[in-house]
Design an enzyme around this catalytic site. Structure first.
Site, mmCIF file in Angstrom:
data_model
loop_
_atom_site.group_PDB
_atom_site.id
_atom_site.type_symbol
_atom_site.label_atom_id
_atom_site.label_comp_id
_atom_site.label_asym_id
_atom_site.label_seq_id
_atom_site.Cartn_x
_atom_site.Cartn_y
_atom_site.Cartn_z
ATOM 1 N N GLU A 163 0.823 -1.215 0.000
ATOM 2 C CA GLU A 163 0.000 0.000 0.000
ATOM 3 C C GLU A 163 0.854 1.260 0.000
ATOM 4 O O GLU A 163 0.396 2.339 0.350
ATOM 5 C CB GLU A 163 -0.981 -0.040 1.182
ATOM 6 N N HIS A 231 -4.020 1.702 7.688
ATOM 7 C CA HIS A 231 -2.640 1.970 7.261
ATOM 8 C C HIS A 231 -1.879 2.493 8.476
ATOM 9 O O HIS A 231 -2.462 3.148 9.345
ATOM 10 C CB HIS A 231 -2.581 3.057 6.176
ATOM 11 N N CYS A 348 -2.579 11.476 3.803
ATOM 12 C CA CYS A 348 -2.981 10.521 2.755
ATOM 13 C C CYS A 348 -2.957 11.172 1.390
ATOM 14 O O CYS A 348 -2.719 10.520 0.382
ATOM 15 C CB CYS A 348 -4.416 10.040 2.970
HETATM 16 O O1 SUG Z 1 -7.723 2.927 0.831
HETATM 17 N N1 SUG Z 1 -10.406 5.156 1.081
HETATM 18 C C1 SUG Z 1 -8.982 4.925 1.076
HETATM 19 C C2 SUG Z 1 -8.315 5.888 2.009
HETATM 20 C C3 SUG Z 1 -6.818 5.829 1.901
HETATM 21 C C4 SUG Z 1 -6.163 6.657 2.909
HETATM 22 N N2 SUG Z 1 -4.770 6.654 2.723
HETATM 23 C C5 SUG Z 1 -3.839 6.594 3.685
HETATM 24 N N3 SUG Z 1 -4.140 6.267 4.916
HETATM 25 N N4 SUG Z 1 -2.622 6.815 3.365
HETATM 26 C C6 SUG Z 1 -8.654 3.480 1.425
HETATM 27 O O2 SUG Z 1 -9.300 2.932 2.309
HETATM 28 C C7 SUG Z 1 -12.683 4.949 0.322
HETATM 29 C C8 SUG Z 1 -13.530 4.458 -0.791
HETATM 30 C C9 SUG Z 1 -14.979 4.633 -0.530
HETATM 31 O O3 SUG Z 1 -15.394 5.002 0.555
HETATM 32 O O4 SUG Z 1 -15.747 4.353 -1.469
HETATM 33 C C10 SUG Z 1 -11.209 4.633 0.148
HETATM 34 O O5 SUG Z 1 -10.803 3.961 -0.764
#
Ligand code: SUG
Length: 417
Positions: A163, A231, A348
């Protein structure tokens, strides 16, 4: 190597930004599933954050959203955006590339055996909507970082989930000095998936030709994943000599702290105790998804989401730390609520690349005037709102595709069409 600075490349929130609730284990994504989203406001919030960081004297870059709907992905599944089952269509319309911290893992030139800055694109294989990001990300990174100063690697095989920088931390005396690289992996998370596999992290470290003596693999605590820290960057962040983390972030922190302390003079561990900020507050407010940055005067600042100011335990902790002359000297609050609502805070939204800006394709670098121009494109072309049940509406699909084309034209990036 003296020209090395840290550039924050933010993912511009794409015109299809929506709340389909696709991410199991990401509490904000589940909480807001089915809500109406505001893509224009979301992209403007992101641009305002970039503008504020530029004003702090930080270097700022941009990644553009990939084509949505992901027609090629749907075609490979034997369908189209018009005919796909709604769940599949939602994956193909996801704007999740905005979370650029998941685009790749970055090891700057001072850390690598061949003196290049290495980037490995993340396979993001844990979630379908994220697994389709990497081909466009690879294309974009190969364009932005095409010079000899960089080595851009394709993702590690999907047998092992990766990731990207969200599970990677770097500590160094200065951005241009050799650093320590810490890769955080998960093994178990109770009801929720552990998304970063140890084998993926080890592969990235090998591809980047890191010195094993200065590379550490650290296990994320199961309790943190189960509480919604999907994460590591939801419970910890590092910059310069500072590691800022929640008490419950790691499975076994003592050996990690000894290892860092033995290798980095003046290493500072800033720990937030559960008794002061419960894990649930840390995750809801995204305290550790703040950007921890070094300002031009050499001091550390936290660029935190406004949710931290609005969560009393967190606000109390921040105020006390700053008043007590702690390692972090100031806080700036930014409103990125549209991104926060599906689990993406200030950190993020950006990928940190420590390099000489002269080596980067200038189309991916921002100044005030370019942010003005981008804001005008967003104002003119981004949909005002999207309801999840409209994701297959032909008018919306056409609107989203036109918006991206207008953006690429404004940035002279038609080679990404
Ligand atoms: O992968 N949310 C992302 C958020 C990523 C955050 N990034 C870090 N922590 N670096 C995920 O979970 C949400 C999609 C939705 O709600 O439809 C989403 O993909």
């Amino acid at each position: 190597m003296s020209g090395i600075v840290e550039i924050n490349f933010d993912g511009l929130v794409g015109p299809s930004h929506n709340y389909a609730g696709l991410s199991l284990g990401n509490l904000a994504s589940a909480r807001n599933a089915g809500e109406v989203s505001y893509p224009r406001a979301a992209a403007l919030q992101g641009l305002a954050k970039m503008r504020a960081n530029l004003a702090l004297g930080l270097a700022q870059g941009l990644f553009v959203p990939p084509p949505r709907p992901a027609r090629a992905w749907l075609a490979a599944l034997g369908t189209t955006i018009e005919r796909a089952e709604p769940a599949l269509a939602a994956n193909a319309m996801s704007a999740s590339t905005m979370w650029a911290a998941n685009a790749a893992t970055v090891s700057p030139a001072p850390d690598t055996a061949n003196g290049k800055c290495h980037l490995t694109v993340a396979n993001l294989k844990s979630m379908p909507h994220r697994s389709l990001e990497w081909p466009d990300t690879l294309k974009q990174l190969r364009l932005a970082f095409s010079r000899d100063a960089f080595a851009v690697h394709a993702p590690v095989p999907p047998a092992f989930g990766d990731e990207g920088a969200a599970n990677h931390m770097r500590l160094a005396g200065a951005h241009g000095e050799p650093g320590l690289e810490l890769f955080v992996y998960g093994i178990a998370g109770g009801a929720f998936p552990a998304r970063q596999h140890l084998q993926a992290s080890k592969a990235v470290a090998r591809l980047h030709r890191l010195d094993p003596e200065r590379t550490l693999f650290v296990e994320q605590s199961e309790e943190a994943i189960a509480a919604g820290a999907f994460h590591n960057d939801v419970v910890a962040v590092a910059n310069g000599r500072v590691l800022f983390a929640h008490e419950k972030a790691f499975a076994d922190k003592a050996p990690m702290l000894d290892w860092c302390g033995a290798r980095l003079p003046d290493f500072a561990f800033v720990e937030v105790a559960e008794a002061e900020v419960p894990l649930a507050d840390a995750i809801r407010s995204y305290l550790f998804n703040s950007q921890l940055v070094t300002l031009p005067d050499g001091t550390s600042a936290l660029v935190a989401p406004t949710e931290c100011r609005d969560t009393s335990s967190v606000k109390t902790w921040i105020d006390a730390h700053i008043a007590g002359n702690g390692a972090i000297r100031q806080v700036r609050y930014v409103d990125v609520r549209q991104s926060m609502a599906n689990g993406g805070g200030p950190a993020c939204l950006r990928l940190r690349v420590q390099c000489d800006p002269a080596d980067v394709d200038p189309r991916f670098l921002l100044d005030e005037a370019k942010i003005d121009a981008l804001s005008a494109v967003v104002e003119a072309h981004w949909p005002g709102e999207i309801a999840v049940d409209a994701l297959q509406d032909p008018a919306l699909v056409a609107h989203v595709e036109r918006a991206r084309a207008a953006l690429l034209e404004a940035l002279d990036l038609s080679d990404l069409l």
